[in-house]
Design an enzyme around this catalytic site. Sequence first.
Site, PDB file in Angstrom:
ATOM      1  N   ASP A 122       0.836  -1.216   0.000  1.00  0.00           N
ATOM      2  CA  ASP A 122       0.000   0.000   0.000  1.00  0.00           C
ATOM      3  C   ASP A 122       0.864   1.257   0.000  1.00  0.00           C
ATOM      4  O   ASP A 122       0.573   2.228   0.699  1.00  0.00           O
ATOM      5  CB  ASP A 122      -0.939  -0.001   1.214  1.00  0.00           C
ATOM      6  CG  ASP A 122      -2.162   0.907   0.994  1.00  0.00           C
ATOM      7  OD1 ASP A 122      -2.430   1.281  -0.174  1.00  0.00           O
ATOM      8  OD2 ASP A 122      -2.831   1.256   1.972  1.00  0.00           O
TER       9      ASP A 122
ATOM     10  N   ASP B 107       0.671   2.380   8.654  1.00  0.00           N
ATOM     11  CA  ASP B 107      -0.477   1.632   8.150  1.00  0.00           C
ATOM     12  C   ASP B 107      -0.086   0.346   7.435  1.00  0.00           C
ATOM     13  O   ASP B 107       0.010   0.284   6.218  1.00  0.00           O
ATOM     14  CB  ASP B 107      -1.367   2.489   7.249  1.00  0.00           C
ATOM     15  CG  ASP B 107      -2.772   1.878   7.173  1.00  0.00           C
ATOM     16  OD1 ASP B 107      -2.914   0.694   7.554  1.00  0.00           O
ATOM     17  OD2 ASP B 107      -3.713   2.573   6.769  1.00  0.00           O
TER      18      ASP B 107
END
Length: 402
Positions: A212, A230
Amino acid sequence: MAAVVHKLLHHGHGHGHHSSSDAPTSSHDRQNSDMERALENEKRGLAHWEDHKRPLSPGEVCANPEDKPVGYSSNVFTQDTFELVKTLGTGTFARVWLVRFKNPKLEERDQVFALKILRKVDVIRLKQVEHVRNERNVLASVAGHPFITTMIASFQDHDSLYMLLDYCPGGEVFSYLRRARRFNEPTSQFYAAEIVLILEYLHEREGVAYRDLKPENILIDAEGHLKLVDFGFAKKVENRETYTLCGTPEYLAPEVIRNTGHGTAVDWWAFGILVYEFLVGQPPFWDQNPMKIYEQIVEGRVRFPSAMSPDARDLISGLCTVDTSKRLGNIKGGAGAVKSHAWFRNIDWEALYNRKVNGPIVPHLRGPADTRNFDEYEPEPENREVYSQEMSEKWGEFFKDF
Protein backbone atom coordinates in the site's frame (compact mmCIF):
# COMPACT_ATOMS: atom_id res chain seq x y z
CA MET A 1 7.43 -7.14 28.72
CA ALA A 2 10.54 -7.34 26.61
CA ALA A 3 13.51 -9.10 28.14
CA VAL A 4 15.83 -6.30 27.06
CA VAL A 5 13.84 -3.79 29.08
CA HIS A 6 13.98 -6.10 32.07
CA LYS A 7 17.73 -6.04 31.77
CA LEU A 8 17.72 -2.25 31.61
CA LEU A 9 15.51 -1.86 34.64
CA HIS A 10 16.49 -2.18 38.27
CA HIS A 11 13.76 -4.23 39.83
CA GLY A 12 12.59 -3.47 43.31
CA HIS A 13 12.33 0.28 42.70
CA GLY A 14 8.62 0.15 41.94
CA HIS A 15 6.40 2.90 43.18
CA GLY A 16 3.72 0.62 44.58
CA HIS A 17 2.13 1.81 47.82
CA HIS A 18 3.69 -0.24 50.59
CA SER A 19 1.46 -0.61 53.58
CA SER A 20 2.91 -0.09 57.03
CA SER A 21 4.41 -3.31 58.36
CA ASP A 22 1.77 -3.93 61.01
CA ALA A 23 -1.29 -3.64 58.77
CA PRO A 24 -2.21 -6.92 57.08
CA THR A 25 -2.41 -6.56 53.28
CA SER A 26 -5.24 -8.12 51.36
CA SER A 27 -4.44 -10.05 48.20
CA HIS A 28 -6.39 -7.37 46.29
CA ASP A 29 -4.07 -4.62 47.60
CA ARG A 30 -1.06 -6.76 46.83
CA GLN A 31 -2.31 -7.33 43.30
CA ASN A 32 -2.86 -3.59 42.82
CA SER A 33 0.57 -2.74 44.10
CA ASP A 34 2.14 -5.42 41.84
CA MET A 35 0.27 -3.95 38.85
CA GLU A 36 1.43 -0.45 39.74
CA ARG A 37 5.00 -1.65 40.06
CA ALA A 38 4.81 -3.48 36.72
CA LEU A 39 3.34 -0.33 35.11
CA GLU A 40 6.14 1.85 36.52
CA ASN A 41 8.71 -0.63 35.21
CA GLU A 42 7.12 -0.63 31.77
CA LYS A 43 6.96 3.18 31.71
CA ARG A 44 10.62 3.35 32.72
CA GLY A 45 11.58 0.94 29.92
CA LEU A 46 9.69 3.20 27.54
CA ALA A 47 11.46 6.33 28.82
CA HIS A 48 14.78 4.55 28.31
CA TRP A 49 13.82 3.70 24.71
CA GLU A 50 12.70 7.31 24.10
CA ASP A 51 15.98 8.72 25.50
CA HIS A 52 18.24 6.47 23.48
CA LYS A 53 16.07 6.18 20.42
CA ARG A 54 18.73 5.05 17.97
CA PRO A 55 18.05 3.00 14.88
CA LEU A 56 18.46 -0.70 15.68
CA SER A 57 20.73 -2.44 13.17
CA PRO A 58 18.92 -4.75 10.70
CA GLY A 59 20.12 -7.72 12.78
CA GLU A 60 18.70 -6.20 16.00
CA VAL A 61 15.40 -5.33 14.32
CA CYS A 62 15.19 -8.96 13.18
CA ALA A 63 15.40 -10.22 16.79
CA ASN A 64 12.41 -11.91 18.38
CA PRO A 65 9.98 -9.12 19.44
CA GLU A 66 10.06 -10.48 22.99
CA ASP A 67 13.80 -9.71 23.10
CA LYS A 68 13.51 -6.16 21.81
CA PRO A 69 12.74 -3.01 23.80
CA VAL A 70 9.78 -2.37 21.46
CA GLY A 71 7.20 -4.42 19.57
CA TYR A 72 6.07 -6.53 22.49
CA SER A 73 2.66 -7.54 23.75
CA SER A 74 1.92 -5.83 27.08
CA ASN A 75 -0.34 -7.25 29.77
CA VAL A 76 0.18 -4.13 31.89
CA PHE A 77 -1.00 -1.24 29.71
CA THR A 78 -4.75 -0.55 29.48
CA GLN A 79 -6.67 2.28 27.83
CA ASP A 80 -6.86 3.78 31.31
CA THR A 81 -3.08 4.17 31.39
CA PHE A 82 -3.44 6.93 28.78
CA GLU A 83 -5.23 10.23 28.39
CA LEU A 84 -6.74 10.62 24.91
CA VAL A 85 -5.68 14.08 23.69
CA LYS A 86 -6.85 14.37 20.08
CA THR A 87 -7.84 12.21 17.11
CA LEU A 88 -5.04 12.04 14.51
CA GLY A 89 -6.85 9.89 11.98
CA THR A 90 -9.81 7.57 11.45
CA GLY A 91 -10.35 4.56 9.26
CA THR A 92 -13.29 2.22 8.69
CA PHE A 93 -12.57 0.22 11.83
CA ALA A 94 -9.83 2.12 13.67
CA ARG A 95 -9.14 5.50 15.20
CA VAL A 96 -5.69 6.85 15.99
CA TRP A 97 -5.33 9.15 18.99
CA LEU A 98 -2.55 11.35 20.26
CA VAL A 99 -2.15 10.17 23.87
CA ARG A 100 -0.02 10.81 26.93
CA PHE A 101 0.20 9.05 30.27
CA LYS A 102 -2.57 9.88 32.74
CA ASN A 103 -1.36 11.98 35.70
CA PRO A 104 2.14 12.17 34.22
CA LYS A 105 5.17 12.65 36.42
CA LEU A 106 7.34 15.64 35.60
CA GLU A 107 9.67 13.62 33.35
CA GLU A 108 6.68 12.08 31.49
CA ARG A 109 5.01 15.39 30.57
CA ASP A 110 6.66 15.60 27.16
CA GLN A 111 6.08 11.95 26.29
CA VAL A 112 3.35 11.58 23.70
CA PHE A 113 2.39 8.60 21.54
CA ALA A 114 -0.08 7.61 18.86
CA LEU A 115 -2.57 5.00 20.06
CA LYS A 116 -4.40 3.05 17.37
CA ILE A 117 -7.67 1.69 18.75
CA LEU A 118 -9.47 -1.03 16.80
CA ARG A 119 -12.93 -2.10 17.96
CA LYS A 120 -13.21 -5.89 17.79
CA VAL A 121 -16.85 -5.69 16.61
CA ASP A 122 -15.89 -3.61 13.57
CA VAL A 123 -12.80 -5.69 12.80
CA ILE A 124 -14.99 -8.84 12.74
CA ARG A 125 -17.92 -7.23 10.88
CA LEU A 126 -15.63 -5.89 8.16
CA LYS A 127 -13.78 -9.23 7.89
CA GLN A 128 -10.48 -7.61 8.81
CA VAL A 129 -9.37 -10.12 11.47
CA GLU A 130 -6.58 -11.54 9.30
CA HIS A 131 -5.39 -8.07 8.17
CA VAL A 132 -5.29 -6.79 11.74
CA ARG A 133 -3.32 -9.81 12.93
CA ASN A 134 -0.91 -9.41 9.99
CA GLU A 135 -0.49 -5.74 10.82
CA ARG A 136 0.29 -6.40 14.48
CA ASN A 137 2.71 -9.22 13.74
CA VAL A 138 4.55 -7.39 10.97
CA LEU A 139 4.85 -4.22 13.10
CA ALA A 140 6.21 -6.30 15.99
CA SER A 141 8.77 -7.92 13.72
CA VAL A 142 9.98 -4.59 12.23
CA ALA A 143 9.86 -2.47 15.42
CA GLY A 144 13.03 -0.41 15.78
CA HIS A 145 13.63 0.15 12.05
CA PRO A 146 14.59 3.82 11.55
CA PHE A 147 11.97 4.55 8.87
CA ILE A 148 9.01 2.41 9.91
CA THR A 149 6.52 3.55 12.53
CA THR A 150 7.56 1.90 15.80
CA MET A 151 4.90 -0.21 17.45
CA ILE A 152 6.05 0.14 21.04
CA ALA A 153 3.54 -2.33 22.43
CA SER A 154 0.18 -3.88 21.71
CA PHE A 155 -2.53 -4.78 24.21
CA GLN A 156 -6.25 -5.46 24.36
CA ASP A 157 -9.34 -5.37 26.58
CA HIS A 158 -12.78 -6.94 26.20
CA ASP A 159 -13.92 -4.58 23.40
CA SER A 160 -10.84 -3.29 21.64
CA LEU A 161 -7.33 -3.95 20.35
CA TYR A 162 -4.63 -1.34 20.86
CA MET A 163 -1.32 -0.53 19.20
CA LEU A 164 0.86 2.05 20.93
CA LEU A 165 2.98 3.73 18.23
CA ASP A 166 5.53 6.50 18.14
CA TYR A 167 3.98 9.86 17.20
CA CYS A 168 5.15 11.54 13.95
CA PRO A 169 4.26 15.20 14.40
CA GLY A 170 5.14 16.19 10.82
CA GLY A 171 2.01 14.68 9.29
CA GLU A 172 1.78 13.13 5.78
CA VAL A 173 4.37 13.61 3.05
CA PHE A 174 1.31 13.99 0.82
CA SER A 175 0.45 17.42 2.32
CA TYR A 176 4.00 18.73 1.78
CA LEU A 177 3.94 17.47 -1.80
CA ARG A 178 0.60 19.19 -2.46
CA ARG A 179 1.87 22.47 -1.01
CA ALA A 180 5.14 22.33 -2.98
CA ARG A 181 3.33 20.99 -6.12
CA ARG A 182 6.38 18.76 -6.68
CA PHE A 183 9.68 18.01 -4.94
CA ASN A 184 13.05 18.95 -6.43
CA GLU A 185 15.46 16.17 -7.34
CA PRO A 186 17.58 16.15 -4.11
CA THR A 187 14.43 16.09 -1.91
CA SER A 188 12.92 13.29 -4.02
CA GLN A 189 16.18 11.32 -3.87
CA PHE A 190 16.38 11.61 -0.09
CA TYR A 191 12.81 10.37 0.49
CA ALA A 192 13.10 7.72 -2.22
CA ALA A 193 16.35 6.42 -0.67
CA GLU A 194 14.75 6.04 2.77
CA ILE A 195 11.91 4.07 1.13
CA VAL A 196 14.44 1.81 -0.63
CA LEU A 197 15.90 0.96 2.80
CA ILE A 198 12.40 0.16 4.09
CA LEU A 199 11.59 -2.12 1.14
CA GLU A 200 14.99 -3.80 1.30
CA TYR A 201 14.37 -4.64 4.96
CA LEU A 202 10.74 -5.76 4.51
CA HIS A 203 11.43 -7.93 1.46
CA GLU A 204 14.86 -9.36 2.13
CA ARG A 205 14.83 -9.73 5.92
CA GLU A 206 11.16 -10.35 6.61
CA GLY A 207 9.69 -11.66 3.33
CA VAL A 208 6.91 -9.08 3.70
CA ALA A 209 5.07 -7.35 0.85
CA TYR A 210 3.80 -3.95 2.08
CA ARG A 211 1.21 -3.53 -0.72
CA ASP A 212 0.00 0.00 0.00
CA LEU A 213 2.86 2.35 -0.82
CA LYS A 214 1.55 5.91 -1.44
CA PRO A 215 2.33 9.40 -0.09
CA GLU A 216 -0.60 9.28 2.38
CA ASN A 217 1.03 6.35 4.22
CA ILE A 218 4.35 8.10 4.69
CA LEU A 219 4.67 10.46 7.64
CA ILE A 220 7.46 12.88 8.51
CA ASP A 221 8.93 12.69 12.01
CA ALA A 222 10.21 15.59 14.13
CA GLU A 223 13.69 15.38 12.51
CA GLY A 224 12.37 15.31 8.95
CA HIS A 225 12.84 11.58 8.31
CA LEU A 226 10.17 9.34 6.84
CA LYS A 227 8.10 6.83 8.76
CA LEU A 228 6.01 4.29 6.87
CA VAL A 229 2.67 3.71 8.60
CA ASP A 230 -0.48 1.63 8.15
CA PHE A 231 0.54 -1.99 7.71
CA GLY A 232 -3.07 -3.20 7.27
CA PHE A 233 -2.29 -4.74 3.85
CA ALA A 234 1.21 -5.96 4.70
CA LYS A 235 1.62 -9.70 4.39
CA LYS A 236 4.42 -12.20 4.90
CA VAL A 237 4.56 -13.75 1.43
CA GLU A 238 8.20 -14.90 1.31
CA ASN A 239 8.47 -16.61 -2.08
CA ARG A 240 4.81 -17.46 -2.45
CA GLU A 241 2.23 -15.71 -4.61
CA THR A 242 -0.84 -14.12 -3.08
CA TYR A 243 -4.09 -13.07 -4.75
CA THR A 244 -5.90 -10.52 -2.59
CA LEU A 245 -6.83 -7.38 -4.51
CA CYS A 246 -5.71 -4.55 -2.27
CA GLY A 247 -4.10 -1.15 -2.58
CA THR A 248 -4.91 2.20 -4.19
CA PRO A 249 -5.84 2.36 -7.92
CA GLU A 250 -3.04 4.66 -9.16
CA TYR A 251 -0.40 2.57 -7.37
CA LEU A 252 -1.55 -0.97 -8.22
CA ALA A 253 0.88 -3.16 -10.13
CA PRO A 254 -0.35 -4.79 -13.38
CA GLU A 255 -0.15 -8.30 -11.88
CA VAL A 256 -2.55 -7.26 -9.09
CA ILE A 257 -5.07 -5.91 -11.62
CA ARG A 258 -4.74 -9.02 -13.77
CA ASN A 259 -5.05 -11.19 -10.65
CA THR A 260 -2.27 -13.49 -11.86
CA GLY A 261 -0.77 -13.76 -8.34
CA HIS A 262 1.71 -11.28 -6.89
CA GLY A 263 4.61 -11.01 -4.45
CA THR A 264 6.98 -8.35 -3.14
CA ALA A 265 7.58 -7.03 -6.68
CA VAL A 266 4.33 -5.02 -6.36
CA ASP A 267 6.14 -2.68 -3.95
CA TRP A 268 8.87 -1.86 -6.50
CA TRP A 269 6.24 -0.95 -9.09
CA ALA A 270 4.48 1.29 -6.55
CA PHE A 271 7.86 2.77 -5.62
CA GLY A 272 8.38 3.78 -9.30
CA ILE A 273 4.97 5.47 -9.29
CA LEU A 274 5.87 7.25 -6.06
CA VAL A 275 9.20 8.59 -7.37
CA TYR A 276 7.34 9.86 -10.46
CA GLU A 277 4.74 11.56 -8.24
CA PHE A 278 7.48 13.17 -6.09
CA LEU A 279 9.15 14.65 -9.18
CA VAL A 280 6.06 15.56 -11.25
CA GLY A 281 3.37 16.22 -8.63
CA GLN A 282 0.95 13.56 -9.88
CA PRO A 283 1.15 9.84 -10.66
CA PRO A 284 1.82 8.75 -14.27
CA PHE A 285 -1.46 6.82 -14.69
CA TRP A 286 -4.52 8.85 -13.88
CA ASP A 287 -8.17 9.16 -14.89
CA GLN A 288 -11.49 10.06 -13.25
CA ASN A 289 -12.56 6.50 -13.97
CA PRO A 290 -10.60 3.77 -12.12
CA MET A 291 -11.19 1.29 -14.98
CA LYS A 292 -9.31 3.63 -17.34
CA ILE A 293 -6.45 3.85 -14.81
CA TYR A 294 -6.28 0.04 -14.79
CA GLU A 295 -6.13 -0.07 -18.60
CA GLN A 296 -3.23 2.41 -18.63
CA ILE A 297 -1.36 0.45 -15.93
CA VAL A 298 -1.70 -2.90 -17.68
CA GLU A 299 -0.44 -1.27 -20.90
CA GLY A 300 2.40 0.21 -18.80
CA ARG A 301 3.47 3.11 -21.03
CA VAL A 302 4.89 5.87 -18.82
CA ARG A 303 5.02 9.34 -20.38
CA PHE A 304 7.80 11.50 -18.99
CA PRO A 305 7.86 15.30 -18.88
CA SER A 306 10.77 16.69 -20.94
CA ALA A 307 12.27 18.35 -17.83
CA MET A 308 12.85 15.03 -16.05
CA SER A 309 16.50 13.94 -15.83
CA PRO A 310 17.60 10.90 -17.88
CA ASP A 311 18.65 9.06 -14.69
CA ALA A 312 15.23 9.55 -13.10
CA ARG A 313 13.50 8.31 -16.27
CA ASP A 314 15.75 5.28 -16.39
CA LEU A 315 15.04 4.42 -12.75
CA ILE A 316 11.25 4.83 -13.10
CA SER A 317 11.19 2.83 -16.37
CA GLY A 318 13.11 0.02 -14.66
CA LEU A 319 10.68 -0.04 -11.73
CA CYS A 320 7.47 0.38 -13.75
CA THR A 321 8.16 -2.63 -15.97
CA VAL A 322 5.07 -4.79 -16.54
CA ASP A 323 7.11 -8.01 -16.74
CA THR A 324 8.04 -8.76 -13.09
CA SER A 325 11.01 -10.91 -14.17
CA LYS A 326 12.60 -7.74 -15.63
CA ARG A 327 11.45 -5.28 -12.95
CA LEU A 328 14.20 -3.41 -11.12
CA GLY A 329 14.20 -4.44 -7.44
CA ASN A 330 12.84 -7.85 -8.37
CA ILE A 331 15.74 -8.87 -10.65
CA LYS A 332 19.14 -10.24 -9.60
CA GLY A 333 20.65 -8.01 -6.93
CA GLY A 334 17.22 -7.15 -5.45
CA ALA A 335 17.23 -3.86 -3.57
CA GLY A 336 21.00 -3.67 -4.11
CA ALA A 337 20.40 -3.11 -7.84
CA VAL A 338 18.11 -0.19 -6.99
CA LYS A 339 20.65 1.27 -4.53
CA SER A 340 23.45 1.16 -7.10
CA HIS A 341 21.34 2.94 -9.76
CA ALA A 342 22.93 6.15 -11.08
CA TRP A 343 20.03 8.29 -9.77
CA PHE A 344 21.14 7.41 -6.21
CA ARG A 345 24.88 8.01 -6.82
CA ASN A 346 25.05 10.78 -4.15
CA ILE A 347 23.46 8.71 -1.38
CA ASP A 348 25.61 7.45 1.49
CA TRP A 349 23.43 4.46 2.41
CA GLU A 350 25.16 3.71 5.72
CA ALA A 351 24.87 7.30 6.98
CA LEU A 352 21.28 7.46 5.77
CA TYR A 353 20.24 4.29 7.63
CA ASN A 354 21.77 5.68 10.83
CA ARG A 355 19.86 8.96 10.39
CA LYS A 356 23.09 10.95 10.13
CA VAL A 357 21.83 12.85 7.06
CA ASN A 358 19.44 15.74 7.71
CA GLY A 359 15.94 15.59 6.26
CA PRO A 360 15.14 18.19 3.55
CA ILE A 361 11.93 19.30 5.28
CA VAL A 362 11.99 19.60 9.06
CA PRO A 363 8.52 20.39 10.44
CA HIS A 364 8.09 23.57 12.53
CA LEU A 365 6.72 22.37 15.85
CA ARG A 366 5.65 24.14 19.02
CA GLY A 367 6.47 21.08 21.08
CA PRO A 368 6.25 17.26 21.19
CA ALA A 369 2.43 17.29 21.28
CA ASP A 370 1.92 19.72 18.38
CA THR A 371 -0.91 18.43 16.14
CA ARG A 372 -1.15 21.26 13.62
CA ASN A 373 -0.11 18.93 10.78
CA PHE A 374 -3.19 16.74 11.29
CA ASP A 375 -6.81 17.40 10.29
CA GLU A 376 -9.76 17.83 12.65
CA TYR A 377 -12.09 14.81 12.96
CA GLU A 378 -15.67 14.26 14.05
CA PRO A 379 -16.11 12.77 17.53
CA GLU A 380 -16.80 9.04 17.77
CA PRO A 381 -20.40 7.97 17.11
CA GLU A 382 -22.50 7.02 20.14
CA ASN A 383 -24.45 3.76 20.70
CA ARG A 384 -22.16 1.41 18.85
CA GLU A 385 -22.59 -2.31 18.62
CA VAL A 386 -21.30 -4.20 21.65
CA TYR A 387 -18.76 -7.02 21.55
CA SER A 388 -20.94 -9.76 23.00
CA GLN A 389 -20.00 -12.80 25.06
CA GLU A 390 -20.99 -14.95 22.08
CA MET A 391 -18.58 -13.05 19.79
CA SER A 392 -15.88 -13.30 22.41
CA GLU A 393 -16.27 -17.09 22.57
CA LYS A 394 -16.07 -17.35 18.79
CA TRP A 395 -13.28 -14.85 18.10
CA GLY A 396 -11.29 -14.52 21.34
CA GLU A 397 -8.79 -17.13 20.18
CA PHE A 398 -7.89 -15.00 17.11
CA PHE A 399 -6.86 -12.03 19.25
CA LYS A 400 -5.12 -13.91 22.05
CA ASP A 401 -1.56 -13.01 21.01
CA PHE A 402 -2.34 -9.27 20.80
